[in-house]
Design an enzyme around this catalytic site. Structure first.
Site, mmCIF file in Angstrom:
data_model
loop_
_atom_site.group_PDB
_atom_site.id
_atom_site.type_symbol
_atom_site.label_atom_id
_atom_site.label_comp_id
_atom_site.label_asym_id
_atom_site.label_seq_id
_atom_site.Cartn_x
_atom_site.Cartn_y
_atom_site.Cartn_z
ATOM 1 N N SER A 273 12.784 67.191 15.420
ATOM 2 C CA SER A 273 12.900 66.444 14.173
ATOM 3 C C SER A 273 14.362 66.066 13.963
ATOM 4 O O SER A 273 15.261 66.864 14.249
ATOM 5 C CB SER A 273 12.440 67.340 13.010
ATOM 6 O OG SER A 273 12.687 66.720 11.779
ATOM 7 N N LYS A 274 14.590 64.845 13.483
ATOM 8 C CA LYS A 274 15.963 64.481 13.120
ATOM 9 C C LYS A 274 16.147 64.972 11.684
ATOM 10 O O LYS A 274 16.127 64.203 10.719
ATOM 11 C CB LYS A 274 16.189 62.969 13.267
ATOM 12 C CG LYS A 274 17.652 62.579 13.228
ATOM 13 C CD LYS A 274 17.854 61.157 13.705
ATOM 14 C CE LYS A 274 19.221 60.627 13.354
ATOM 15 N NZ LYS A 274 20.360 61.370 13.909
ATOM 16 N N ALA A 275 16.246 66.291 11.581
ATOM 17 C CA ALA A 275 16.266 66.975 10.291
ATOM 18 C C ALA A 275 17.694 67.300 9.884
ATOM 19 O O ALA A 275 18.508 67.735 10.709
ATOM 20 C CB ALA A 275 15.450 68.261 10.392
#
Ligand code: PMP
Length: 290
Positions: free
Chosen positions: A158-160
């Site tokens: 995830s590009k969290a």
């Protein structure tokens, strides 16, 4: 680049379905995302008024949210349309778009099941991430003490927002020591990536890059693999050990913001900007500006 703070600029930001004045795009201090990092974002590049690989970025934004257990209440079409409208409205020719989705303020605790999901898209003119002069000399990377976590420790695909905590720490330490960026190893001690970009090594006439099994399989990474293959270069995705770095002929980073950035130094090892890197920089420039 302007030194004007990002909350003091003019223009419009798309927020939850409408364009609002840039300065009014605020959120409350009691927002779940601020306290518990329940936010995912994208970084997109605009070339000649067109958003490069918009569909892929929007898909990753939705996927990133799903990895964090929430759904963005706007479908792909709506997000793509809003993004294109924003570029037009702001008159961006070459720039950057930053969509971000986050949990709101209905609940203030670890559990956040009832929070509203918000989405904002901002954009600005932005020619180059790294200093262009430095770029052809190759940037200098310092090894970080922080390691990319295992897929059992964090939602690594995830590009969290939360995953960038160790990136900021790593980059700050590198900058304090006079380097441009940090090289991060993974939890096994193998080479992973830089703080906001993937990494490639040229060994002889082959291109090697770490397996993206615990960090973002970047959209630029995938594009460069395709471009290299089109040139007949053999691309090998594999585990790469730090001890191999010194024998690499060329090293470069890839990312939406970094594009193809040559690396001139990793710790004590030096590299020249060679033909493979230069050719792929040209190919990438051509594909993004076509
Ligand atoms: N890794 C990290 C940590 C990043 O922030 C980025 C930039 N999004 C990348 C890799 C490269 O991804 P992309 O090529 O999709 O921009």
């Amino acid at each position: 680049m302007s030194l004007l703070p990002f909350d003091k600029r003019d223009g419009h930001i798309w927020l939850d379905g409408a364009f609002i004045d840039w300065k009014d795009a605020k959120l409350h201090v009691l927002s779940h995302a601020l306290h518990y990092a329940s936010a995912v974002f994208e970084g997109e590049r605009v070339y000649k008024g067109k958003i490069f690989k918009l569909e892929e970025h929007t898909e990753r934004l939705h996927d990133s949210a799903n990895f964090l257990g929430f759904n963005i209440p706007f479908d792909h079409e709506k997000i793509n349309h809003a993004s294109k409208q924003l570029v037009k409205k702001l008159g961006i020719s070459n720039g950057y778009l930053r969509p971000i989705a986050w949990r709101g303020s209905e609940m203030m605790g670890v559990s956040a099941q009832e929070t509203t999901i918000h989405l904002a898209i901002a954009g600005w003119a932005w020619p180059s991430y790294f200093d262009p002069e430095q770029r052809l000399k190759g940037i200098r990377l310092k090894l970080s003490g922080w390691k990319r976590p295992s897929p059992e420790t964090a939602p690594v695909h995830s590009k969290a927002a939360g995953l960038y905590m160790i990136c900021t720490l790593s980059k700050h330490e590198a900058e304090r020591q006079g380097f441009d960026d940090a090289l991060m190893l993974d939890w096994r001690g193998n080479i992973a990536e830089a703080t906001g970009a993937n990494i490639f090594f040229v060994f002889g006439d082959e291109l090697h890059t770490p397996l993206a099994d615990c960090f973002l399989n970047g959209i630029t990474r995938r594009t460069i693999i395709d471009l290299a293959k089109q040139r007949g270069i053999k691309v090998i995705e594999r585990t790469i050990n730090l001890s191999e770095v010194d024998s690499a002929d060329e090293v470069f980073l890839t990312g939406t913001a970094a594009e193809v950035t040559p690396v001139g130094q990793i710790e004590e090892s030096s590299f020249s900007v060679g033909e493979v890197t230069r050719n792929l920089m040209d190919d990438y420039q051509n594909i993004t500006n076509s």
